[in-house]
Design a protein around this motif. Sequence first.
Motif, short mmCIF file in Angstrom:
data_model
loop_
_atom_site.label_atom_id
_atom_site.label_comp_id
_atom_site.label_asym_id
_atom_site.label_seq_id
_atom_site.Cartn_x
_atom_site.Cartn_y
_atom_site.Cartn_z
N TRP A 7 80.54 17.01 29.71
CA TRP A 7 80.90 17.66 28.44
C TRP A 7 82.27 17.16 27.98
CZ3 TRP A 7 76.29 18.77 27.94
CH2 TRP A 7 75.55 19.47 28.86
N VAL A 11 83.19 19.39 22.76
CA VAL A 11 82.06 20.27 23.08
C VAL A 11 82.57 21.54 23.77
CG1 VAL A 11 80.13 20.52 24.72
CG2 VAL A 11 80.16 18.61 23.11
N LEU A 18 83.53 29.27 19.83
CA LEU A 18 82.40 29.96 19.20
C LEU A 18 82.15 31.31 19.89
CD1 LEU A 18 80.22 29.82 17.05
CD2 LEU A 18 78.71 28.67 18.66
N VAL A 19 82.26 31.32 21.21
CA VAL A 19 82.09 32.58 21.94
C VAL A 19 83.11 33.61 21.44
CG1 VAL A 19 82.16 33.69 24.23
CG2 VAL A 19 81.15 31.40 23.97
N ARG A 50 80.18 21.37 15.35
CA ARG A 50 79.31 21.05 16.49
C ARG A 50 78.06 20.31 16.02
NH1 ARG A 50 76.99 18.84 19.52
NH2 ARG A 50 76.20 19.38 21.59
N HIS A 91 72.04 18.89 29.28
CA HIS A 91 71.31 20.17 29.18
C HIS A 91 69.86 19.96 29.59
CE1 HIS A 91 74.69 21.81 26.99
NE2 HIS A 91 74.59 20.91 26.04
N ILE A 99 70.10 25.98 22.64
CA ILE A 99 71.30 25.58 21.90
C ILE A 99 71.02 25.51 20.41
CG2 ILE A 99 72.85 23.62 21.49
CD1 ILE A 99 72.45 23.06 24.57
N LEU A 102 70.68 28.98 19.04
CA LEU A 102 71.98 29.66 18.95
C LEU A 102 72.76 29.17 17.74
CD1 LEU A 102 72.99 29.52 22.74
CD2 LEU A 102 72.70 31.63 21.44
N LEU A 103 72.77 27.85 17.54
CA LEU A 103 73.52 27.29 16.41
C LEU A 103 72.89 27.70 15.09
CD1 LEU A 103 74.28 23.66 17.73
CD2 LEU A 103 75.89 25.56 17.50
N HIS A 145 70.44 33.12 26.91
CA HIS A 145 71.27 31.95 27.21
C HIS A 145 72.08 32.16 28.50
CE1 HIS A 145 74.26 28.82 26.61
NE2 HIS A 145 75.21 29.65 26.30
N VAL A 149 71.81 30.31 32.10
CA VAL A 149 72.95 29.65 32.74
C VAL A 149 73.12 30.15 34.18
CG1 VAL A 149 75.49 29.54 32.73
CG2 VAL A 149 74.22 29.12 30.60
N LEU A 160 77.70 26.26 36.46
CA LEU A 160 77.63 25.62 35.14
C LEU A 160 78.72 26.13 34.19
CD1 LEU A 160 73.76 25.46 34.58
CD2 LEU A 160 75.29 23.61 35.24
N MET A 164 81.37 23.89 32.12
CA MET A 164 81.64 23.97 30.70
C MET A 164 83.14 24.10 30.43
SD MET A 164 80.53 23.60 27.74
CE MET A 164 78.88 23.23 27.28
#
Length: 178
Positions: A7, A11, A18-19, A50, A91, A99, A102-103, A145, A149, A160, A164
């Motif tokens: 990553w 990213v 975003l979180v 993104r 991924h 993903i 989510l986006l 999600h 994970v 993971l 990230m």
Amino acid sequence: MREVRVWDLLVRVLHWSLVVAVIGAWLTREGEDPRHLQIGYAALAIVALRTGWGFAGPRYARFVDFVRSPRVTVGYLGQVVVHREPHYVGHNPLGRWMILMLLATTAGICITGWLYTTDRFWGVAWVGELHEFLTDVLIVFVILHVTGVVFTSIRQRENLVKAMITGVKKTPGVAKTE
Ligand code: HEM
Ligand code: HEM
């Protein structure tokens, strides 16, 4: 096992931003809080960046390199069930669809939220309702999600979430490099 830088910095920064933005928008959702719109626009900007990076970014960030057909994805799910799934450096096929969902959902929330502030749609009930409905959908997706994970982290004995943060994953020699 070898270490691979998977990553890139953008990213990772975009993910955690975003979180924070989604949680911030959730916490400021009531009472016409002006911060809700500011944080919401920040979330939209992150999703837009993104998405752009999904076309222009390096290998493991690019959508064309990671989106697979539903057949491959269902096949992967079958392999998970019988405990024979391959180890992906990027991924995995299920995570890839997650993903995109989510986006897309976050973008939908931000666009309906913005529409609700325009003269044309201000007070139009279905726009506000759609905004709230998509937020409920996002909450379900985020739960899926994070479950994915945690599950994959346990299954593949690799943290993971840490990957990230650092960008580095430990992968066996037989890992799928796509
Ligand atoms: C609002 C909540 C969240 C959203 C919208 C979200 C969105 C995303 C997106 C879009 C990606 C793809 C990363 C990329 O290639 O750019 C991703 C990956 C990832 N997210 Fe989240 N995420 C959220 C919450 C979380 C949380 C709370 C965690 C920690 C448990 C987490 C852990 C991860 C990890 C570990 C990956 C990489 C998965 C992999 O190895 O394939 N996410 N997330
Ligand atoms: C990830 C980003 C966002 C999330 C999670 C989110 C979530 C929500 C939720 C759950 C509500 C309902 C509040 C209630 O309980 O009454 C709400 C209301 C609202 N949001 Fe957002 N929102 C986001 C982004 C945005 C953006 C980008 C805008 C505009 C630029 C926006 C504008 C509004 C407006 C105007 C309302 C009031 C709607 C009404 O009164 O029915 N939101 N938001």
